[in-house]
Scaffold this active site. Structure first.
Site, mmCIF file in Angstrom:
data_model
loop_
_atom_site.group_PDB
_atom_site.id
_atom_site.type_symbol
_atom_site.label_atom_id
_atom_site.label_comp_id
_atom_site.label_asym_id
_atom_site.label_seq_id
_atom_site.Cartn_x
_atom_site.Cartn_y
_atom_site.Cartn_z
ATOM 1 N N TYR A 194 -11.006 -2.907 6.428
ATOM 2 C CA TYR A 194 -10.384 -1.642 6.815
ATOM 3 C C TYR A 194 -10.116 -1.566 8.316
ATOM 4 O O TYR A 194 -9.229 -0.843 8.741
ATOM 5 C CB TYR A 194 -11.269 -0.466 6.394
ATOM 6 N N TYR A 196 0.863 -1.177 0.000
ATOM 7 C CA TYR A 196 0.000 0.000 0.000
ATOM 8 C C TYR A 196 0.903 1.231 0.000
ATOM 9 O O TYR A 196 1.568 1.533 0.998
ATOM 10 C CB TYR A 196 -0.920 0.004 1.218
#
Length: 584
Positions: free
Chosen positions: A408, A321
């Site tokens: 998340y 990421y």
């Protein structure tokens, strides 16, 4: 959605405008000409008509709990003030969907409130597709016909008595159907099946439209490594500080997934100048950017997504990421800018206590990975050359063509209470809310059941002592119960106009005649209305909705609905001595 037609049609009384097609036009609109219509905002409820009364749910749309709720003035939505994290408003209050002008559309699946029935699943029908006798029923601008699942009845209703059916409802049909009659169970099954079919149709239309317009993801700058912004600094460790593992170059898979590499176990990436395995080291995925092959694609309800182009094995490194690394002050400034400019997509993920990765303006393909309450990937924080970096790793074996998702877990900032559309069996319904308990899955995605000792079933059938929902309004919450032996009815104190909970051996109004207060002999099965032998004539009839004995306030779905105060013609008593009425 800009589908097929781009011509706009406008309301003649307000600035509302829609594309002139059934997909964009709000249900309840009255078309006047090719370029003009009357929108549902101009609906006027009929006085005294029960199905025109505004009704709110008795639970919070965020946490599903009851209590003191903040109720929307134009739809059934209700929330806890704490769940929305807002100050108590003064005067009227409207939810975000109503403020944004969201309306029901044709072919939407909704939960509909009819009289004192429970919330029932139904599909919004287009007036041109309903039976002629339903079309002739009295209705106003803003009302639209719905087709009830299970009973196949129709009703004209409006926005204040409906709320959307969601992905999570398709997975909860078994739970919601416990202890209910066969018609309602059938309705839940039909609604879930129809919802999934309509979702597939919408996805196909969206994909066709994207191909027609050659639609591409919103622009962003592709970068390969994190970029520091402002005061943020990266850490670079000295070679003497980097841990050294015990692997050897002669090992079969030195520092690999199945090895006993101490660095891999502690989520430290090996350094090529320190690792004893040298060039053969398999624990340098971040540095060498050994990413899985992925492709960006358009999803139906969650924007753009990421899927794998080949099979990925459990534990494999998928991607890093990557984005701009900012501090908390810059993060808050970017969130405020997004809110001021109606930007609703965020790509921020916490790196550590003082740093956040923002993959919005700059990032790599990992920024397109969507959330799921039952993901096939997870985030892991690794130490690479002395600094922290975030990688995405496969939780299970992922076949080629599968969408890649991760949970998340409240690490993504600025989402708030956003509706979750992942469609997982354990979906919580909202981002930031813990997923519902669900059996863990094996590598093939199958649910693993716990082995428990079998218990001998009791042959005696247990009957419910008390009902869970108010017999007057059909909702749950804080209720009072009837103390008459054998009566399971419960009520809200407000529904009975009681200022405090009744004490002693209180009996509910179902047992007294509505007109004289004497012992009731005939009862409506759908509300507290009841009558003695002297007053029951002409007051009860067989409901066309489900065949139960009911008062004149029911049967709203028949072709000839009752108006307020209207009573049907009576017929002679049946063999049981009870008066019934003829449904015309």
């Amino acid at each position: 959605q800009k589908l097929f037609l781009c011509r706009l049609t406008r309301c003649v009384r307000c600035p509302v405008a829609y594309h002139a097609n059934d997909y964009c036009m709000a249900a309840g609109s009255v078309v006047l000409a090719n370029n003009s219509f009357l929108c549902p905002n101009h609906f006027t409820p009929r006085r005294g008509f029960r199905n025109h009364e505004h009704v709110n749910v008795s639970w919070c749309f965020v946490c599903s709990e009851g209590g003191s709720l903040l109720c929307c003035e134009s739809c059934p939505a209700a929330f806890h003030q704490e769940c929305l994290n807002i100050d108590m408003p003064e005067g009227s209050w409207f939810c975000n969907d109503c403020l944004a002008g969201k309306k029901p559309h044709y072919k939407d699946i909704l939960w509909v409130k009819v009289g004192r029935y429970r919330w029932w699943p139904a599909e919004v029908s287009h007036p041109k597709n309903i039976p002629e006798n339903i079309l002739r029923m009295r209705h106003n601008v803003g009302e639209f016909p719905v087709h009830f699942f299970g009973s196949n009845d129709y009703l004209w209703t409006y926005q204040a008595r409906v709320f959307p059916y969601m992905d999570v409802d398709t997975n909860n049909k078994e739970k919601m159907g416990k202890g209910v009659d066969a018609i309602y169970k059938k309705a839940l099954e039909e609604a879930a099946s129809r919802f999934l079919k309509l979702q597939a149709e919408k996805e196909l239309r969206q994909l066709q439209e994207d191909r027609r317009n050659d639609k591409k993801p919103p622009p962003y700058r592709h970068i390969k490594v994190n970029r520091p912004i402002g005061k943020v600094q990266f850490i670079t460790a000295d070679l003497s500080e980097i841990p050294r593992c015990n692997c050897k170059a002669s090992d079969e898979n030195p520092c690999g997934i199945d090895s006993e590499c101490i660095n891999r176990m502690l989520m430290y990436e090996c350094h090529p100048q320190v690792c004893p395995a040298g060039e053969g080291c398999l624990n340098q995925a971040f540095t060498k950017r050994q990413y899985s092959q992925v492709e960006i694609f358009r999803t139906l309800a969650r924007g753009w997504g990421l899927r794998c182009a080949h099979d990925i094995k459990k534990g494999e490194f998928v991607n890093e990421y990557v984005g701009e690394v900012i501090d908390e002050e810059e993060c808050r400034a970017r969130i405020k800018h997004a809110q001021d400019n109606d930007i609703c997509n965020f790509y921020m993920l916490t790196l550590d206590k003082d740093r956040i990765i923002d993959a919005g303006p700059k990032g790599n393909q990992a920024r397109f990975m969507n959330h799921s309450c039952q993901p096939n990937c997870e985030t892991q924080k690794w130490t690479v050359n002395g600094d922290t970096r975030v990688g995405l790793f496969a939780l299970i074996d992922v076949p080629a063509g599968t969408e890649l998702t991760f949970n998340y877990n409240l690490e993504c900032l600025a989402n708030g209470k956003t509706v979750c559309k992942c469609g997982a069996p354990n979906c919580s319904g909202f981002l930031g809310v813990r997923p519902k308990n669900n059996p863990p899955a094996d590598d093939k995605g199958r649910k693993l059941k716990k082995k428990v000792q079998a218990k001998r079933k009791n042959k005696m059938e247990v009957t419910k002592e008390r009902e869970d929902e108010c017999f007057s309004c059909g909702d749950g919450g804080q209720i009072v119960s009837c103390k008459r032996p054998g009566c399971p009815k419960v009520y809200h104190a407000d529904c009975l106009n009681l200022t405090k909970r009744p004490a002693g051996r209180w009996e509910c109004p179902w047992h007294q005649c509505d007109l004289c207060g004497k012992e009731a002999a005939s009862f409506c099965e759908m509300c507290p209305s009841s009558y003695c032998t002297l007053h029951r004539d002409g007051m009860l009839f067989i409901s066309k909705l489900d065949g139960r004995l009911s008062c004149s306030e029911h049967d709203p779905c028949g072709p000839d609905p009752l108006e307020p105060g209207e009573i049907r013609e009576s017929v002679p008593k049946d063999t049981m001595g009870m008066m019934v009425t003829l449904v015309i």
